[in-house]
Design a protein around this motif. Sequence first.
Motif, PDB file in Angstrom:
ATOM      1  N   LEU A  56       0.899  -1.151  -0.017  1.00  0.00           N
ATOM      2  CA  LEU A  56       0.055   0.017   0.076  1.00  0.00           C
ATOM      3  C   LEU A  56       1.000   1.321  -0.072  1.00  0.00           C
ATOM      4  O   LEU A  56       0.548   2.329  -0.574  1.00  0.00           O
ATOM      5  CB  LEU A  56      -0.794  -0.006   1.064  1.00  0.00           C
ATOM      6  CG  LEU A  56      -2.192   1.059   1.153  1.00  0.00           C
ATOM      7  CD1 LEU A  56      -3.071   0.866  -0.101  1.00  0.00           C
ATOM      8  CD2 LEU A  56      -2.943   0.926   2.451  1.00  0.00           C
ATOM      9  N   ARG A  57       2.076   1.327   0.832  1.00  0.00           N
ATOM     10  CA  ARG A  57       2.967   2.291   0.797  1.00  0.00           C
ATOM     11  C   ARG A  57       3.427   2.621  -0.471  1.00  0.00           C
ATOM     12  O   ARG A  57       3.364   3.729  -1.044  1.00  0.00           O
ATOM     13  CB  ARG A  57       3.964   1.762   1.979  1.00  0.00           C
ATOM     14  CG  ARG A  57       5.118   3.096   2.033  1.00  0.00           C
ATOM     15  CD  ARG A  57       6.063   2.612   3.029  1.00  0.00           C
ATOM     16  NE  ARG A  57       7.146   3.417   3.016  1.00  0.00           N
ATOM     17  CZ  ARG A  57       8.314   3.553   2.110  1.00  0.00           C
ATOM     18  NH1 ARG A  57       8.225   2.774   1.101  1.00  0.00           N
ATOM     19  NH2 ARG A  57       9.257   4.747   2.324  1.00  0.00           N
ATOM     20  N   ASN A  58       3.838   1.649  -0.995  1.00  0.00           N
ATOM     21  CA  ASN A  58       4.598   1.813  -2.451  1.00  0.00           C
ATOM     22  C   ASN A  58       3.408   2.481  -3.724  1.00  0.00           C
ATOM     23  O   ASN A  58       3.867   3.163  -4.421  1.00  0.00           O
ATOM     24  CB  ASN A  58       5.159   0.241  -2.984  1.00  0.00           C
ATOM     25  CG  ASN A  58       6.454   0.040  -2.544  1.00  0.00           C
ATOM     26  OD1 ASN A  58       7.066   0.895  -1.695  1.00  0.00           O
ATOM     27  ND2 ASN A  58       6.588  -1.403  -2.245  1.00  0.00           N
ATOM     28  N   GLN A  62       3.961   6.052  -5.467  1.00  0.00           N
ATOM     29  CA  GLN A  62       3.814   6.243  -6.745  1.00  0.00           C
ATOM     30  C   GLN A  62       2.852   6.976  -7.357  1.00  0.00           C
ATOM     31  O   GLN A  62       2.811   7.817  -8.208  1.00  0.00           O
ATOM     32  CB  GLN A  62       3.808   4.808  -7.462  1.00  0.00           C
ATOM     33  CG  GLN A  62       4.986   3.985  -7.200  1.00  0.00           C
ATOM     34  CD  GLN A  62       4.747   2.586  -7.911  1.00  0.00           C
ATOM     35  OE1 GLN A  62       3.750   1.993  -8.462  1.00  0.00           O
ATOM     36  NE2 GLN A  62       5.919   1.687  -7.633  1.00  0.00           N
ATOM     37  N   ARG A  63       1.440   6.979  -6.710  1.00  0.00           N
ATOM     38  CA  ARG A  63       0.560   7.887  -7.147  1.00  0.00           C
ATOM     39  C   ARG A  63       0.796   9.433  -6.656  1.00  0.00           C
ATOM     40  O   ARG A  63       0.451  10.131  -7.781  1.00  0.00           O
ATOM     41  CB  ARG A  63      -0.689   7.460  -6.097  1.00  0.00           C
ATOM     42  CG  ARG A  63      -1.961   8.450  -6.221  1.00  0.00           C
ATOM     43  CD  ARG A  63      -3.073   8.313  -5.157  1.00  0.00           C
ATOM     44  NE  ARG A  63      -2.366   8.839  -3.994  1.00  0.00           N
ATOM     45  CZ  ARG A  63      -3.105   8.628  -2.727  1.00  0.00           C
ATOM     46  NH1 ARG A  63      -4.270   7.781  -2.476  1.00  0.00           N
ATOM     47  NH2 ARG A  63      -2.436   9.284  -1.719  1.00  0.00           N
ATOM     48  N   VAL A  85       4.674   7.623   4.083  1.00  0.00           N
ATOM     49  CA  VAL A  85       3.602   7.866   3.754  1.00  0.00           C
ATOM     50  C   VAL A  85       2.860   8.007   5.144  1.00  0.00           C
ATOM     51  O   VAL A  85       2.940   7.366   6.025  1.00  0.00           O
ATOM     52  CB  VAL A  85       2.992   6.293   3.116  1.00  0.00           C
ATOM     53  CG1 VAL A  85       1.205   6.496   3.140  1.00  0.00           C
ATOM     54  CG2 VAL A  85       3.585   6.177   1.884  1.00  0.00           C
ATOM     55  N   ASP A  86       1.680   9.152   5.055  1.00  0.00           N
ATOM     56  CA  ASP A  86       1.329   9.692   6.288  1.00  0.00           C
ATOM     57  C   ASP A  86      -0.155   9.196   6.214  1.00  0.00           C
ATOM     58  O   ASP A  86      -0.756   9.337   5.224  1.00  0.00           O
ATOM     59  CB  ASP A  86       1.373  10.961   6.229  1.00  0.00           C
ATOM     60  CG  ASP A  86       0.435  11.660   7.365  1.00  0.00           C
ATOM     61  OD1 ASP A  86       0.749  11.616   8.683  1.00  0.00           O
ATOM     62  OD2 ASP A  86      -0.128  12.813   6.851  1.00  0.00           O
ATOM     63  N   LEU A 102      -4.548   8.224   3.030  1.00  0.00           N
ATOM     64  CA  LEU A 102      -3.049   8.109   2.881  1.00  0.00           C
ATOM     65  C   LEU A 102      -2.369   9.043   1.781  1.00  0.00           C
ATOM     66  O   LEU A 102      -3.158   9.517   0.800  1.00  0.00           O
ATOM     67  CB  LEU A 102      -2.679   6.676   2.376  1.00  0.00           C
ATOM     68  CG  LEU A 102      -3.080   5.797   3.220  1.00  0.00           C
ATOM     69  CD1 LEU A 102      -2.781   4.388   2.741  1.00  0.00           C
ATOM     70  CD2 LEU A 102      -2.336   5.893   4.825  1.00  0.00           C
ATOM     71  N   ARG A 103      -1.285   9.796   2.339  1.00  0.00           N
ATOM     72  CA  ARG A 103      -0.422  10.562   1.240  1.00  0.00           C
ATOM     73  C   ARG A 103       1.047  10.487   1.441  1.00  0.00           C
ATOM     74  O   ARG A 103       1.540  10.235   2.574  1.00  0.00           O
ATOM     75  CB  ARG A 103      -1.148  12.175   1.562  1.00  0.00           C
ATOM     76  CG  ARG A 103      -0.432  12.713   2.907  1.00  0.00           C
ATOM     77  CD  ARG A 103      -1.056  14.022   3.181  1.00  0.00           C
ATOM     78  NE  ARG A 103      -0.867  14.305   4.605  1.00  0.00           N
ATOM     79  CZ  ARG A 103      -1.309  15.499   4.714  1.00  0.00           C
ATOM     80  NH1 ARG A 103      -2.199  16.202   4.363  1.00  0.00           N
ATOM     81  NH2 ARG A 103      -1.333  15.773   6.040  1.00  0.00           N
ATOM     82  N   ALA A 104       1.763  10.918   0.425  1.00  0.00           N
ATOM     83  CA  ALA A 104       3.097  10.793   0.516  1.00  0.00           C
ATOM     84  C   ALA A 104       3.559  11.957   1.276  1.00  0.00           C
ATOM     85  O   ALA A 104       2.813  12.931   0.872  1.00  0.00           O
ATOM     86  CB  ALA A 104       3.840  10.757  -0.936  1.00  0.00           C
ATOM     87  N   ILE A 105       4.692  11.969   2.152  1.00  0.00           N
ATOM     88  CA  ILE A 105       4.989  12.969   2.923  1.00  0.00           C
ATOM     89  C   ILE A 105       6.872  12.934   3.123  1.00  0.00           C
ATOM     90  O   ILE A 105       7.065  12.062   3.099  1.00  0.00           O
ATOM     91  CB  ILE A 105       4.162  13.223   4.087  1.00  0.00           C
ATOM     92  CG1 ILE A 105       4.716  14.531   4.887  1.00  0.00           C
ATOM     93  CG2 ILE A 105       4.518  11.934   5.131  1.00  0.00           C
ATOM     94  CD1 ILE A 105       3.373  14.851   6.064  1.00  0.00           C
TER      95      ILE A 105
END
Length: 128
Positions: A56-58, A62-63, A85-86, A102-105
């Motif tokens: 899920l993190r990957n 990527q998203r 990922v936060d 979830l979002r990249a951080i």
Amino acid sequence: MPPRIPKACRKQGCPLTTTDASGYCSKHKPINTGWARYQKGRSRHQRGYGNAWDNLRNQVLQRDRYICQCDECKRLGIIKNATHVDHIVAKAHGGTDDLNNLRAINAACHRKKTAKERFNREGGIKSL
């Protein structure tokens, strides 16, 4: 083994005594929720961050194209490399692992956001 010697409750001003290992009487003993729930010597797999989380993190990184999506960076138009990922709404506050939560951080932004959440959770100023 002999029984514990009663000691004063760790809560300031409490006149009660306790033999509990936490040091708090039954009235002031912390409820095992929120941040305390996930720490206490549990592995990442026991906390729900196993292989499914890695996948899920990957997917989230990527998203979001490995670009920090924190509120401050987006507001100021700053582009930082995201490695974490936060959870937008923390799991300790009722959030889920849903992709919409979830979002990249960036690592520094993640530490800052987590510190604010802990401060607010522990009764600090509600808006920082």
